[in-house]
Design an enzyme around this catalytic site. Structure first.
Site, PDB file in Angstrom:
ATOM      1  N   CYS A  25      50.276  -6.560   9.665  1.00  0.00           N
ATOM      2  CA  CYS A  25      48.870  -6.926   9.762  1.00  0.00           C
ATOM      3  C   CYS A  25      48.300  -6.546  11.131  1.00  0.00           C
ATOM      4  CB  CYS A  25      48.750  -8.435   9.539  1.00  0.00           C
ATOM      5  SG  CYS A  25      47.104  -9.122   9.753  1.00  0.00           S
ATOM      6  N   SER A  84      46.638  -8.414  13.034  1.00  0.00           N
ATOM      7  CA  SER A  84      46.885  -9.515  13.972  1.00  0.00           C
ATOM      8  C   SER A  84      48.228  -9.348  14.667  1.00  0.00           C
ATOM      9  CB  SER A  84      46.827 -10.857  13.235  1.00  0.00           C
ATOM     10  OG  SER A  84      45.550 -11.089  12.705  1.00  0.00           O
ATOM     11  N   HIS A  89      47.685  -6.775  17.337  1.00  0.00           N
ATOM     12  CA  HIS A  89      46.957  -7.308  18.486  1.00  0.00           C
ATOM     13  C   HIS A  89      47.861  -8.132  19.394  1.00  0.00           C
ATOM     14  CE1 HIS A  89      43.430  -5.641  16.862  1.00  0.00           C
ATOM     15  NE2 HIS A  89      43.100  -6.613  16.029  1.00  0.00           N
ATOM     16  N   HIS A  97      53.651 -12.523   9.674  1.00  0.00           N
ATOM     17  CA  HIS A  97      53.209 -13.782   9.079  1.00  0.00           C
ATOM     18  C   HIS A  97      52.787 -13.617   7.617  1.00  0.00           C
ATOM     19  CE1 HIS A  97      49.705 -11.689  10.772  1.00  0.00           C
ATOM     20  NE2 HIS A  97      49.040 -12.191   9.735  1.00  0.00           N
ATOM     21  N   CYS A 152      48.348 -13.280   3.787  1.00  0.00           N
ATOM     22  CA  CYS A 152      47.300 -13.113   4.799  1.00  0.00           C
ATOM     23  C   CYS A 152      46.141 -12.292   4.267  1.00  0.00           C
ATOM     24  CB  CYS A 152      47.854 -12.494   6.074  1.00  0.00           C
ATOM     25  SG  CYS A 152      46.616 -12.291   7.380  1.00  0.00           S
TER      26      CYS A 152
END
Length: 359
Positions: A38, A40, A43, A59, A163
């Protein structure tokens, strides 16, 4: 167990062998089958979002329960499960009023001073971002971070429900609660944006306009249910307003940038709602006209699709099994754990929807 470990922000993840503890009270040991990669995670890996190190990211995960600790009541050994980063405590004001995704208590990590769930070969604690850690062969989590799903659901596809699907679908159905027959615009057709398009189709939107700079993503958006596509090379606001003769009822921003959030808001018709799903950099603010608000246009955020994940995720699995949720089109490719850094590089190019690590 093997895991991809973030030892230093801004550096590539390192494949290492970690030790995992036995399940304690309310804990579940999961044999990971698949984990989506993902934005995220990217990042946190590149330092855009702060993350403690060393850490195992990941996640968006599905797997099979190998062992459970004392007092676990929601899953059992052998269950197929999906995890979610928005774990919840179940007793705070947010939880008891049905807002599980914004629970501030959570309590899904072990108490401070406890034995770590994961350690490096040198015995140092390895952090689990969001109480998960899906870039590993095994994952030890709190039972309120996972939910059992039907066993005939393919686990590689189930992983992205944790997610991308929950965030995109939930933004449409839970946060915005769009009405059948409405017009919808979606800015950004990555994994989350594509699921917003698919969810708008399922929710009965009459017209779904997908907007992106990448033609390949616009083609995927058509496959997911977009009725119109706009390549973001000119004045997309004027184009959407003209197409809809006054603007859309609902807009969704799935990138996380100041200009695109402002575009999403400006393409609303009076009384319309703009839902910001993309995560903008810390400190970002948006310029919104006072007269636009006076005409009852609304700007709102959505975190993890305002989900009630123990209920939502099994329903999303059912939607896929019915052929209505288009997960096969969402997963661009399946990779090995050792290719996780390649997947991060591909995310930066914006060409793929989702890469999934399979074990």
């Amino acid at each position: 167990m093997r895991a991809a470990v973030l030892y230093q922000s801004g550096e590539p993840l390192v494949i290492d062998t970690l030790s995992v503890d036995k399940p304690g009270p309310h804990e579940v040991l999961i044999r990971v089958a698949a984990t989506g990669v993902c934005h995220s995670d990217l990042h946190m890996a590149d330092g855009s979002f702060p993350a403690p190190v060393p850490a195992v990211l990941g996640h968006e995960t599905a797997g099979v329960v190998e062992a459970v600790g004392e007092h676990v009541r929601t899953v059992k050994v052998g269950d197929h499960v999906v995890t979610c980063v928005s774990g919840f405590c179940g007793h705070c004001q947010d939880c008891i009023t049905g807002h599980l995704s914004i629970c501030q208590v959570k309590g899904v990590d072990r108490p401070r001073g406890s034995t770590p769930r994961m350690t490096t070969p040198a015995g140092k604690k390895v952090h689990q971002v969001g109480g998960l850690a899906g870039f590993a062969e095994q994952m030890l989590v709190h039972e309120k971070s996972c939910v059992a799903i039907r066993p005939d659901m393919p686990l590689d596809l189930a992983s992205v429900i944790g997610c991308a699907v929950t965030t995109g679908y939930g933004a449409v159905v839970n946060t915005a609660a769009i009405k059948p027959g409405s017009t919808v615009a979606v800015i950004g057709c990555g994994g989350v944006g594509l699921m917003i398009v698919n969810a708008a189709l399922i929710a009965g939107a009459a017209r779904i306009i997908a907007i992106d700079r990448v033609p390949a993503k616009l083609a995927m958006a058509r496959d997911m249910g977009a009725t119109d596509v706009v390549e973001a090379t000119g004045d997309v606001v004027a184009e959407v307003v003209e197409m809809t003769k006054g603007g859309v009822h609902y807009s969704f921003e799935a990138i996380g940038l100041k200009p695109t959030v402002e575009q999403a808001f400006r393409m609303l018709r009076p009384g319309g709602t703009c839902t910001v799903v993309g995560v903008a950099p810390v400190g970002t603010s948006f310029d919104i006209g006072a007269m636009d608000l006076l005409l009852e246009r609304r700007l709102q955020g959505s975190f993890m699709g305002s989900n009630h994940f123990p209920i939502d995720m099994p329903r999303l699995v059912d939607l896929y099994m019915q052929g209505r949720l288009k997960l096969d089109a969402l997963v661009s490719r399946r990779i090995a754990l050792e290719q996780v850094n390649e997947a991060f590089a591909e995310l930066k190019t914006g060409q793929l929807a989702r890469s999934v690590i399979t074990f």
